[in-house]
Write an enzyme that holds these catalytic residues in place. Sequence first.
Site, PDB file in Angstrom:
ATOM      1  N   ARG A  44       0.825  -1.213   0.000  1.00 45.52           N
ATOM      2  CA  ARG A  44       0.000   0.000   0.000  1.00 45.52           C
ATOM      3  C   ARG A  44       0.864   1.269   0.000  1.00 45.52           C
ATOM      4  NH1 ARG A  44      -2.805  -0.483   5.212  1.00 45.52           N
ATOM      5  NH2 ARG A  44      -4.177   1.211   4.564  1.00 45.52           N
ATOM      6  N   HIS A  51      10.024  -5.197  16.318  1.00 43.60           N
ATOM      7  CA  HIS A  51       8.947  -5.834  17.075  1.00 43.60           C
ATOM      8  C   HIS A  51       8.422  -7.078  16.360  1.00 43.60           C
ATOM      9  CE1 HIS A  51       5.523  -6.143  19.754  1.00 43.60           C
ATOM     10  NE2 HIS A  51       4.699  -6.115  18.726  1.00 43.60           N
TER      11      HIS A  51
END
Length: 276
Positions: free
Chosen positions: A132, A145
């Site tokens: 996107r 993370h």
Amino acid sequence: MTGIVEWYKEIMINKSDPRTRDWFLTSGLGPLSVILVSYVYFCTSAGPRYMKDKKPYELRNVMIVYNFIQVLLSMYLVYEGLMSGWLYDYNYYCQPVDYSDNPQAMRMARGVHFYYMCKLIELLDTVFFVLRKKNRQISTLHIYHHTLMPICGFIGCRFLPNGHGTMLGVINSFIHVIMYTYYMLSSIGPQMNKYLWWKKYLTTLQLIQFLFVFVHSVQLFFNGCNYPTFIAFLLTLNSIVFIYMFGSFYVENYLKNERRAAAGKTSNGAVLNKAE
């Protein structure tokens, strides 16, 4: 080299849990390493280069369905974590690992394995950002993370599939119920923005999560709990790193922006007063 191989065998075979060592993607580090290296390479290099001259993919319906599924998966993990021990039987002060074939211990082990699988599925978060062209979302914190959590899942499933450390998974899954609900609503379209005023509180919840994990883990150094000290150290260190990174993100993206906005209003007011 022989010494390294023997050390690896000692850790991966003799120190691992025989109940879970042959479960899907738990038998060795090879498959997980390939997945994570491919993930980091695609999201930081190959993917952005591929998308450079292309229009962003819409993916609205895909994102709505994906985030809805993530909410359901996270709710299931919270339920399993609570029912497998943390709601009734586990001790928040000290919960050793149960390596027996006790049905409750095995239920928690299956929950840990499912959590591990979910952490791999969540790698799609970043893939969707790339497709996107939401490159601003792909921060060092985000990549770190998402890369670290599957490793934590692997370690938990292979070596410690129940006990004290599973609290991390329950809290993390609860936060993800809220987080993916936010993502699902935001995927519907701009008309939902007026209902999403609570975005910045997601980061606050993340900080609270890791503060709780820090306290929950650091107590193991002082209470004489029969839980691996090295794992307690890793959990404590990991929580400190995440507190720092999420804290820095919060300060930079919310506190400083609010100060800039306030300063801008003051400056504009001064200009208007002079003009009058």
